[in-house]
Design a protein around this motif. Structure first.
Motif, PDB file in Angstrom:
ATOM      1  N   LEU A 168      15.565  27.238  20.524  1.00 27.71           N
ATOM      2  CA  LEU A 168      14.895  27.321  19.226  1.00 27.71           C
ATOM      3  C   LEU A 168      15.914  27.168  18.107  1.00 27.71           C
ATOM      4  CD1 LEU A 168      12.409  28.006  17.421  1.00 27.71           C
ATOM      5  CD2 LEU A 168      13.020  30.419  17.720  1.00 27.71           C
ATOM      6  N   ASP A 169      15.696  26.196  17.225  1.00 26.43           N
ATOM      7  CA  ASP A 169      16.581  25.966  16.092  1.00 26.43           C
ATOM      8  C   ASP A 169      16.105  26.781  14.891  1.00 26.43           C
ATOM      9  OD1 ASP A 169      18.301  25.033  14.191  1.00 26.43           O
ATOM     10  OD2 ASP A 169      17.568  22.960  14.203  1.00 26.43           O
ATOM     11  N   LEU A 170      16.924  27.748  14.478  1.00 23.71           N
ATOM     12  CA  LEU A 170      16.624  28.574  13.311  1.00 23.71           C
ATOM     13  C   LEU A 170      17.473  28.194  12.111  1.00 23.71           C
ATOM     14  CD1 LEU A 170      16.405  32.145  14.929  1.00 23.71           C
ATOM     15  CD2 LEU A 170      14.521  30.589  14.384  1.00 23.71           C
ATOM     16  N   SER A 171      18.201  27.079  12.210  1.00 27.13           N
ATOM     17  CA  SER A 171      19.130  26.723  11.136  1.00 27.13           C
ATOM     18  C   SER A 171      18.449  26.029   9.970  1.00 27.13           C
ATOM     19  CB  SER A 171      20.243  25.821  11.683  1.00 27.13           C
ATOM     20  OG  SER A 171      19.728  24.555  12.074  1.00 27.13           O
ATOM     21  N   ASP A 172      17.204  25.612  10.149  1.00 29.05           N
ATOM     22  CA  ASP A 172      16.466  24.922   9.104  1.00 29.05           C
ATOM     23  C   ASP A 172      14.985  25.157   9.330  1.00 29.05           C
ATOM     24  OD1 ASP A 172      16.083  23.351   6.884  1.00 29.05           O
ATOM     25  OD2 ASP A 172      16.320  21.439   7.937  1.00 29.05           O
ATOM     26  N   LYS A 173      14.203  25.031   8.267  1.00 22.64           N
ATOM     27  CA  LYS A 173      12.757  25.218   8.384  1.00 22.64           C
ATOM     28  C   LYS A 173      12.048  23.887   8.209  1.00 22.64           C
ATOM     29  CE  LYS A 173      12.432  30.103   7.059  1.00 22.64           C
ATOM     30  NZ  LYS A 173      11.800  31.080   6.153  1.00 22.64           N
ATOM     31  N   PRO A 174      10.920  23.679   8.905  1.00 20.29           N
ATOM     32  CA  PRO A 174      10.321  24.612   9.858  1.00 20.29           C
ATOM     33  C   PRO A 174      11.184  24.747  11.113  1.00 20.29           C
ATOM     34  CG  PRO A 174       9.221  22.496   9.995  1.00 20.29           C
ATOM     35  CD  PRO A 174      10.173  22.403   8.836  1.00 20.29           C
ATOM     36  N   TYR A 175      11.185  25.934  11.689  1.00 19.71           N
ATOM     37  CA  TYR A 175      11.898  26.146  12.937  1.00 19.71           C
ATOM     38  C   TYR A 175      11.324  25.234  14.021  1.00 19.71           C
ATOM     39  CZ  TYR A 175      13.221  30.556  10.635  1.00 19.71           C
ATOM     40  OH  TYR A 175      13.686  31.512   9.759  1.00 19.71           O
ATOM     41  N   ARG A 176      12.197  24.786  14.912  1.00 17.45           N
ATOM     42  CA  ARG A 176      11.733  23.862  15.942  1.00 17.45           C
ATOM     43  C   ARG A 176      12.236  24.262  17.323  1.00 17.45           C
ATOM     44  NH1 ARG A 176      12.605  17.864  13.447  1.00 17.45           N
ATOM     45  NH2 ARG A 176      14.158  18.886  12.149  1.00 17.45           N
ATOM     46  N   ILE A 177      11.350  24.160  18.296  1.00 14.87           N
ATOM     47  CA  ILE A 177      11.729  24.309  19.697  1.00 14.87           C
ATOM     48  C   ILE A 177      12.153  22.937  20.201  1.00 14.87           C
ATOM     49  CG2 ILE A 177      10.887  24.785  22.034  1.00 14.87           C
ATOM     50  CD1 ILE A 177       9.010  26.865  20.822  1.00 14.87           C
ATOM     51  N   TYR A 178      13.416  22.830  20.602  1.00 18.98           N
ATOM     52  CA  TYR A 178      13.914  21.562  21.121  1.00 18.98           C
ATOM     53  C   TYR A 178      13.781  21.468  22.634  1.00 18.98           C
ATOM     54  CZ  TYR A 178      15.900  20.481  16.568  1.00 18.98           C
ATOM     55  OH  TYR A 178      16.054  20.197  15.239  1.00 18.98           O
ATOM     56  N   ARG A 179      13.729  22.611  23.298  1.00 18.17           N
ATOM     57  CA  ARG A 179      13.548  22.603  24.752  1.00 18.17           C
ATOM     58  C   ARG A 179      12.620  23.747  25.123  1.00 18.17           C
ATOM     59  NH1 ARG A 179      18.811  23.317  28.306  1.00 18.17           N
ATOM     60  NH2 ARG A 179      18.524  25.506  27.727  1.00 18.17           N
ATOM     61  N   PRO A 180      11.406  23.459  25.594  1.00 16.42           N
ATOM     62  CA  PRO A 180      10.511  24.538  26.022  1.00 16.42           C
ATOM     63  C   PRO A 180      11.072  25.259  27.253  1.00 16.42           C
ATOM     64  CG  PRO A 180       9.337  22.444  25.774  1.00 16.42           C
ATOM     65  CD  PRO A 180      10.794  22.133  25.746  1.00 16.42           C
ATOM     66  N   GLY A 181      10.738  26.517  27.358  1.00 16.81           N
ATOM     67  CA  GLY A 181      11.183  27.301  28.512  1.00 16.81           C
ATOM     68  C   GLY A 181      10.237  28.452  28.761  1.00 16.81           C
ATOM     69  N   LYS A 182      10.743  29.470  29.413  1.00 13.76           N
ATOM     70  CA  LYS A 182       9.932  30.631  29.781  1.00 13.76           C
ATOM     71  C   LYS A 182       9.339  31.328  28.552  1.00 13.76           C
ATOM     72  CE  LYS A 182       8.735  34.214  32.483  1.00 13.76           C
ATOM     73  NZ  LYS A 182       7.720  34.132  33.555  1.00 13.76           N
TER      74      LYS A 182
END
Length: 308
Positions: A168-182
């Motif tokens: 999960l990238d929290l460095s910029d908004k909107p936050y983005r999931i780059y790799r789904p996981g558990k």
């Protein structure tokens, strides 16, 4: 048990160790020379950033400019665990870790052996302990297959989750999931008030995330989705069926009876089994739109990356 491996790491060597997701290839996160050995061992492209593994929030804070309120909420709920957070890095973080980016990816694994190792040896970069592009290792034997029988591996048995962490990238908004996981999108969204999206696979910004820029997880066997109404009778194909029952199935038909967590745990093992048993193809039953198990996006992501 860990003394030998701790010493190897402190001497600038690399060691494979278990996490709850997959086995990682560990190296001292403050040593560029040690980290270069990880890239060399894996054959990993230098522009593919690494995840730093820590064992406390205080250790994580040595790598980032600040821990935002949202980051703290996620840390409180999901660390230690299978969630990687991308945050703005401090200047002293090595460029070899971040591929020269202004951000760094961090995770606090929950596996007790990983925690003990990091507590004693310090923070570790730890991409999956496999040759680059190959299926990630969920058992020690997978690492020995890729790197040789004498490679140093801390044996923690089979990993519990079997798929890499959510990134999960929290460095910029909107936050983005780059790799789904558990850890699913819905779980993350419930923990924070800010909007979160899943990045498109072709999104250039996804290069900020480890494990998104190149084809990954692929066995030698060709991976494909099972066609609608296709019969499972080709002896050269290993079939993975997530919804079928397991009764009276031939050896090349693996049925998971709806247990998608087990399917995730075994996916890479099945990929490697296909190569070991000389199957030419792996055909996997597609997921239906109405299926809602939170692990499905992660499974679809890994299978899609293996297909290429």
């Amino acid at each position: 048990m860990l003394d030998r491996y701790i010493q190897l790491l402190k001497e600038g060597n690399i060691v494979a160790f278990p996490t709850e997701t997959v086995y990682g290839l560990g190296a001292d996160a403050w040593s560029a020379e040690a980290i270069q050995k990880v890239f060399d061992q894996k054959g990993r492209p230098a522009d593919n950033p690494l995840i730093v593994h820590v064992c406390s929030v205080a250790m994580a804070q040595t790598f980032v400019r600040q821990v935002s309120d949202d980051a703290q909420r996620l840390i409180d709920q999901f660390w230690p665990g299978p969630l990687t957070l991308i945050l703005e890095k401090k200047p002293e973080v090595l460029d070899i870790i971040t591929a020269g980016l202004p951000t760094v990816a961090l995770r606090w694994p929950s596996h007790p052996l990983a925690q003990k190792l990091i507590d004693a040896a310090g923070p570790l970069v730890a991409p999956s302990a496999n040759s680059s592009g190959r299926p990630s290792p969920t058992r020690p034997k997978h690492i020995k297959t890729d790197f040789g029988q004498d490679f140093p591996v801390i044996d923690g048995g089979r990993t519990d989750i079997g798929l890499e962490s959510t990134v999960l990238d929290l460095s910029d908004k909107p936050y983005r999931i780059y790799r789904p996981g558990k850890i699913s999108l819905n779980e993350i969204q419930r923990a924070i008030s800010s909007p979160v999206t899943i990045a498109d696979r072709q999104d250039d910004a996804a290069a900020k995330s480890p494990g998104t820029k190149y084809t990954h997880y692929a066995p030698d066997a060709a991976v494909r989705w099972l066609k609608t109404d296709e019969k499972t009778n080709n002896p050269d194909t290993l079939y993975l069926l997530h919804s079928a029952d397991a009764e009276s199935r031939p050896a090349n038909v693996i049925a998971y009876e709806g247990d998608l967590q087990r399917m995730a745990r075994e996916l890479y093992d099945r990929f490697r089994q296909a190569d070991h048993d000389n199957y030419s193809t792996i055909a996997i039953e597609a997921f239906l739109p109405e299926e809602t198990d939170p692990i499905i996006p992660a499974l679809e992501n890994r299978i899609g990356k293996a297909i290429g």
